[in-house]
Write a protein that holds these residues in place. Structure first.
Motif, PDB file in Angstrom:
ATOM      1  N   LEU B 229       0.819  -1.205   0.000  1.00 25.10           N
ATOM      2  CA  LEU B 229       0.000   0.000   0.000  1.00 25.10           C
ATOM      3  C   LEU B 229       0.849   1.250   0.000  1.00 25.10           C
ATOM      4  O   LEU B 229       0.580   2.192  -0.740  1.00 25.10           O
ATOM      5  N   SER B 230       1.895   1.241   0.837  1.00 26.20           N
ATOM      6  CA  SER B 230       2.665   2.466   0.915  1.00 26.20           C
ATOM      7  C   SER B 230       3.410   2.684  -0.403  1.00 26.20           C
ATOM      8  O   SER B 230       3.579   3.820  -0.831  1.00 26.20           O
ATOM      9  N   ALA B 231       3.821   1.590  -1.044  1.00 28.10           N
ATOM     10  CA  ALA B 231       4.479   1.752  -2.343  1.00 28.10           C
ATOM     11  C   ALA B 231       3.501   2.366  -3.337  1.00 28.10           C
ATOM     12  O   ALA B 231       3.829   3.287  -4.076  1.00 28.10           O
ATOM     13  N   GLU B 232       2.275   1.883  -3.290  1.00 28.06           N
ATOM     14  CA  GLU B 232       1.267   2.355  -4.233  1.00 28.06           C
ATOM     15  C   GLU B 232       0.964   3.836  -4.025  1.00 28.06           C
ATOM     16  O   GLU B 232       0.701   4.568  -4.971  1.00 28.06           O
ATOM     17  N   LEU B 233       1.014   4.251  -2.763  1.00 28.51           N
ATOM     18  CA  LEU B 233       0.629   5.624  -2.445  1.00 28.51           C
ATOM     19  C   LEU B 233       1.828   6.555  -2.329  1.00 28.51           C
ATOM     20  O   LEU B 233       1.691   7.702  -1.914  1.00 28.51           O
ATOM     21  N   GLY B 234       3.024   6.048  -2.671  1.00 28.43           N
ATOM     22  CA  GLY B 234       4.204   6.896  -2.626  1.00 28.43           C
ATOM     23  C   GLY B 234       4.581   7.310  -1.223  1.00 28.43           C
ATOM     24  O   GLY B 234       5.057   8.421  -0.991  1.00 28.43           O
ATOM     25  N   LYS B 235       4.351   6.427  -0.263  1.00 30.77           N
ATOM     26  CA  LYS B 235       4.724   6.758   1.108  1.00 30.77           C
ATOM     27  C   LYS B 235       5.631   5.668   1.636  1.00 30.77           C
ATOM     28  O   LYS B 235       5.728   4.595   1.059  1.00 30.77           O
TER      29      LYS B 235
END
Lengths: 144, 785
Positions: B229-235
């Motif tokens: 998820l964080s990869a997907e959201l750039g976080k």
């Protein structure tokens, strides 16, 4: 169709229930009412550690005038993971169905046609076939 | 870390299993590029992971194999027999090592270099490698047959049948027990029965544990989810998990999955900021999400905390207004807690834009509904700029719920214990009822609350004039309180809840049924839905009305102070403010000790200072006590009895002399004395029971210290800390000959046997110089207070 059915009397009529779907036939001694539930739910009864939902088919058929206090027997079955007990007047016998269920000529009436799968012939005469699944699904439709 | 390691082991095995065929194919046809790539990926992944887990030997082997295979891929080397053999042998060795890690065994030292050498381009002939492989097979290859904890997998329906079976056995046992009680039975029979009964209980306990599963099973998927998820959201976010060993009903675990995922998604999407913003805010670039589980009594608390931006409540309120769940005026009056609670309203989302992850407006309302349907509740708190915390509390098993059984309209029902704040007997006359239109109100702790009759809710005929009628104060998840009148409270017991068919759950009145020990059935009430149906809660339009009501009540509350009207030992009525009273307790008069220095009473193994004894003698038998608490200290006050809870509406006229009477007030047309709790605490401070906040470390190995010094230190109000505990202490007392000085003490007192050696400035005191020693202890006390 050559299936075994349990013949019972319900609302004065002969009903056939597929034997394979029936768990047992019991005598019910105590029913715990469920306030707020539809009137065709007579309440809950216990069978050993199981809780059975007791269905009063007469109320379900809307035969409110039909008088019968003779409810002692019930047919126990499981449907969708829940245990039910269908109140019946008399448990007659086990018989073999000799025909496929067919629609009742001229119709069986609105509620009957909802809960029943049709008419079958057995070696002791005609009977309305009620599959437990059909019965329970009709409860859902009747949900208020 | 252990979880991750276990995952690494499982993953490695899985990959290997999938690769077995590839290895064989590759061996048969070394030019097969696809197979080569698969094998290369395997060693590459293993090398990477083992680096992460700090497994240098595996990493080294993996690196060597990777290097060799990379050369083959680049066409620098031909995949000849010796090379293939060396690669396969290396892979086998890696697997053997992984197995050893899993089994917790040490892998035999050394021997790795041969493998690395065999993989070198200039490795000599193949015979050496062959020997290696043979060796490996003989030495360790077969030895390392993995033996994980013995377990078997069972189909769930079988488990359920076994559980139903044991419930049946218990019921029959109960029936038999009743029969045996009521008839004359041979003692041999009854003692055999007792034994059987114990065995049945044990079996039931074990079987109910079969339903339990460790939360790890659920948590194990979280790190991956957070990573993706964080990869997907750039976080950048990391997850930290604690308490995975807590056990929960396996069905609950499954049902908990979605709500937890949702909360995690929210945390990453709305909570954790983009790296640049985090750095600007002085936080580390990587956001931290902490998931913890712990068991307290019969419930499981799971908390999910992120160190992100927190909840922008203004934004949330705006959205709630836009979504029409609350009006602007009502929103303006909501306290912070309820503003946050707006997120649980359908259609409210804080996402600035709809992403594939969240912000579609289906969300926290569903999460809350799910959790409440499991018999739990969720609370969210947020610190703007510092993060958000979700706390979910759940019953430990789905099927066993502590419940009150009550009677209404001649029928028994169960109410989950967690809803019941208090039970008040209607007979006690402490209740004040008022009719407002069609609604009956009851006054409870200064609030007017809606009062419902359970019989009326269920459309049953209430039993008129029941002697045991009671009012249950029901606290709903949202905090709303209301009174539920029942004909009788029967018992408090743990109920095994069975599901109801859809035709009954459709009534929204019941959550399940339960079989009591005597074989009768009762229905478990669905309090949440009943409250909504009765219009007792919060959709927010109602909760805002409640808030304005609260405001009004607050205004009343400033004028009225709730208090207890009691009769003192002298038979005179006195008023005690409600707030400091923590409870009312009856004790045996033998527990009271009167002396010149004051009175004490022993309650549950603690000594409390006792006041109020000056008014009259304490009779034999039982004494009624009010227990006061100021948060840290406790104090008991002896009385004859409690008359009523009242409200002091009139001013308290200060008394003339300072003492335990604060003043007098007008009550019932009579001047009644009001107790001054502050004075009582001031008077009894330093005496008896307190939460010993000051700690003292002594060397208990010394018998003199243990038997003579320790009681004195404790009497001075210190809690004794063991020297080995490593805890920081306020004061440490050492004997002169002791060499090691505890480093973590606020002050060190050294006792000496030699009166001449005493030197007060250095904290050296003669061990029988009681006055000086006490003075030092007290000085420290004041310092730390």
């Amino acid at each position: 169709m050559n299936i075994s059915v349990v013949l019972v009397e319900l609302a004065g009529q002969r009903i056939a229930l597929p034997s394979l779907e029936i768990d047992s036939v019991i005598e019910i001694d105590k029913i715990t009412p469920v306030p707020g539930a539809p009137d065709y739910i007579a309440g809950l009864a216990s069978l050993r550690s199981r809780a059975l939902t007791v269905i009063d088919c007469v109320r379900m058929l809307g035969l409110n005038d039909y008088e019968n206090d003779d409810y002692q027997s019930a047919v126990v079955f499981n449907c969708g993971g829940h245990d039910y007990a269908l109140l019946v007047e008399v448990v007659e016998d086990v018989a073999d169905a000799t025909t496929e269920p067919v629609p009742v000529p001229g119709g069986a009436g609105e509620m009957w046609s909802k809960i029943s799968d049709g008419l079958i012939e057995t070696n002791v005469g005609p009977a309305m076939l009620i599959r437990t699944e059909t019965l329970i699904n009709s409860l859902k439709q009747k949900k208020r | 870390m252990d979880d991750l390691l276990a995952e690494f082991i499982a993953e490695t095995r899985e990959m290997l299993e999938a690769m077995q065929g590839e290895l064989v194919t590759w061996e048969a046809d070394p030019t097969d590029r696809e197979r080569l790539d698969t094998i290369f990926r395997f060693v590459h992944t293993v090398k990477g992971s083992s680096g992460f887990f700090d497994l240098p030997r595996i990493e080294k082997l993996g690196h060597a194999a990777e290097g060799a295979l990379a050369d083959v891929r680049a066409g620098k080397r031909a995949a000849d027999g010796p090379l293939i053999n060396a690669v396969l042998a290396t892979i086998d060795r890696i697997v053997a090592m992984v197995d050893a890690i899993d089994a917790g065994e040490a892998f035999p030292e050394g021997g790795d270099d041969e493998f690395v050498m065999a993989l070198e381009p200039d490795a000599e002939n193949g015979s050496e490698v062959e020997a290696l492989i043979a060796d490996q097979l003989n030495d360790e290859g077969r030895k390392n047959v993995v033996r994980p904890a013995r377990s078997i997998r069972l189909p769930v329906p079988l488990l359920d049948r076994v559980m139903a079976g044991i419930s049946d056995i218990v019921l029959v046992r109960n029936e038999l027990a009743r029969a045996i009680r009521h008839s004359e039975v041979d003692p041999v029979v009854s003692s055999t029965f007792d034994r059987l009964s114990t065995i049945v209980d044990d079996a039931r306990q074990d079987i109910s544990r079969m339903r339990m599963q460790r939360l790890e099973h659920l948590f194990a998927t979280m790190p991956r989810l957070v990573r993706d998820l964080s990869a997907e959201l750039g976080k950048h976010a990391m997850v930290e998990i604690e308490g995975g060993q807590v056990e929960l009903d396996r069905e609950l675990i499954e049902l908990l999955r979605d709500p937890l995922m949702h909360i995690l998604r929210n945390a990453i999407d709305h909570g954790i900021e983009k790296p640049a913003r985090r750095l600007a805010a002085g936080k580390s670039e990587i956001g931290l999400i902490h998931i913890s589980a712990r068991q307290t009594g019969n419930s499981i608390i799971i908390s999910v905390t992120d160190d992100g931006f927190g909840i922008n409540t203004d934004n949330l309120v705006d959205r709630a207004i836009a979504a029409g769940v609350v009006t602007a005026e009502a929103a303006a009056q909501l306290p912070e807690e309820e503003r946050i609670a707006l997120m649980f309203q359908p259609g409210v989302s804080t996402a600035d834009q709809v992403t594939s992850v969240s912000g579609r407006g289906v969300g926290m309302d569903v999460v809350r509904a799910n959790i409440e349907s499991l018999g739990g509740h969720i609370r969210v708190t947020s610190q703007p700029g510092n993060g958000t915390r979700h706390v979910i509390s759940l019953p430990a098993t789905l099927s066993i719920i502590p419940a009150l059984t009550v009677k209404a309209g001649g029928q028994s029902f169960g109410i989950p214990r967690s809803y019941v704040e208090e039970i008040v007997s209607v007979k006690s006359q402490t209740l004040e009822f008022d009719q407002a239109g069609d609604t009956l109100l009851v006054k409870f702790l200064g609030q007017r609350l809606r009062c419902c009759s359970l019989a009326r809710i269920l459309d049953l005929e209430p039993v008129a004039g029941s002697q045991n009628a009671a009012l249950l104060m029901i606290r709903l998840a949202g905090g709303d309180l209301f009174g539920l009148a029942v004909d009788e409270v029967i018992d408090h017991q743990e109920l095994v809840i069975k599901p109801l068919p859809p035709s009954i759950t459709a009534t929204q009145l019941y959550t399940g049924s339960s079989l009591l020990d005597d074989g009768s059935l009762i229905l478990m009430l669905y309090m949440g839905a009943i409250a909504i149906r009765e219009g007792l809660v919060s959709d927010v339009s109602k909760s805002s009305r409640k808030s304005t009501l609260k405001g009004r009540q607050k205004a009343i509350a400033t004028a009225e102070v709730s208090a207890l009207l009691v009769v003192g030992l002298d038979g005179k009525r006195r008023i005690v403010r409600m707030d400091p009273v923590s409870r009312i307790q009856k004790v045996d008069s033998a527990a009271v000790r009167l002396s010149d220095e004051g009175a004490q009473v022993v309650i549950d193994g603690d000594i409390y200072p006792l006041a109020g004894t000056g008014y009259g003698p304490i009779g034999d038998g039982e004494v009624n006590l009010l227990i006061f608490s100021d948060g840290a200290n406790h104090l008991a006050y002896a009385i004859q009895n409690v008359v009523d809870t009242i409200h002091i509406a009139n001013a308290v006229l200060p008394g003339e002399k300072k003492g335990e009477i604060e003043g007098v007030t007008l009550f019932d047309g009579e001047a009644v004395e009001v107790l001054d709790c502050h004075w009582l605490f001031a008077q009894h401070d330093g005496q008896g029971q307190r939460t010993a906040s000051r700690t003292c470390q002594i060397d208990e190995a010394d018998p003199w210290v243990r038997t003579i010094l320790r009681p004195m230190v404790e009497a001075a109000g210190y809690r004794i800390v063991d020297a080995d505990s490593g805890e920081d202490v306020d004061i440490a007392i050492t004997m002169g000959q002791q060499e090691t000085m505890p480093a973590r003490a606020g002050q060190v007192i050294t006792l000496t046997n030699d009166p001449e050696a005493a030197d007060h400035k250095d904290g050296v005191i003669y061990r029988y110089d009681r006055g000086t020693l006490l003075e030092s202890l007290m000085k420290q006390q004041r310092k730390s207070a």
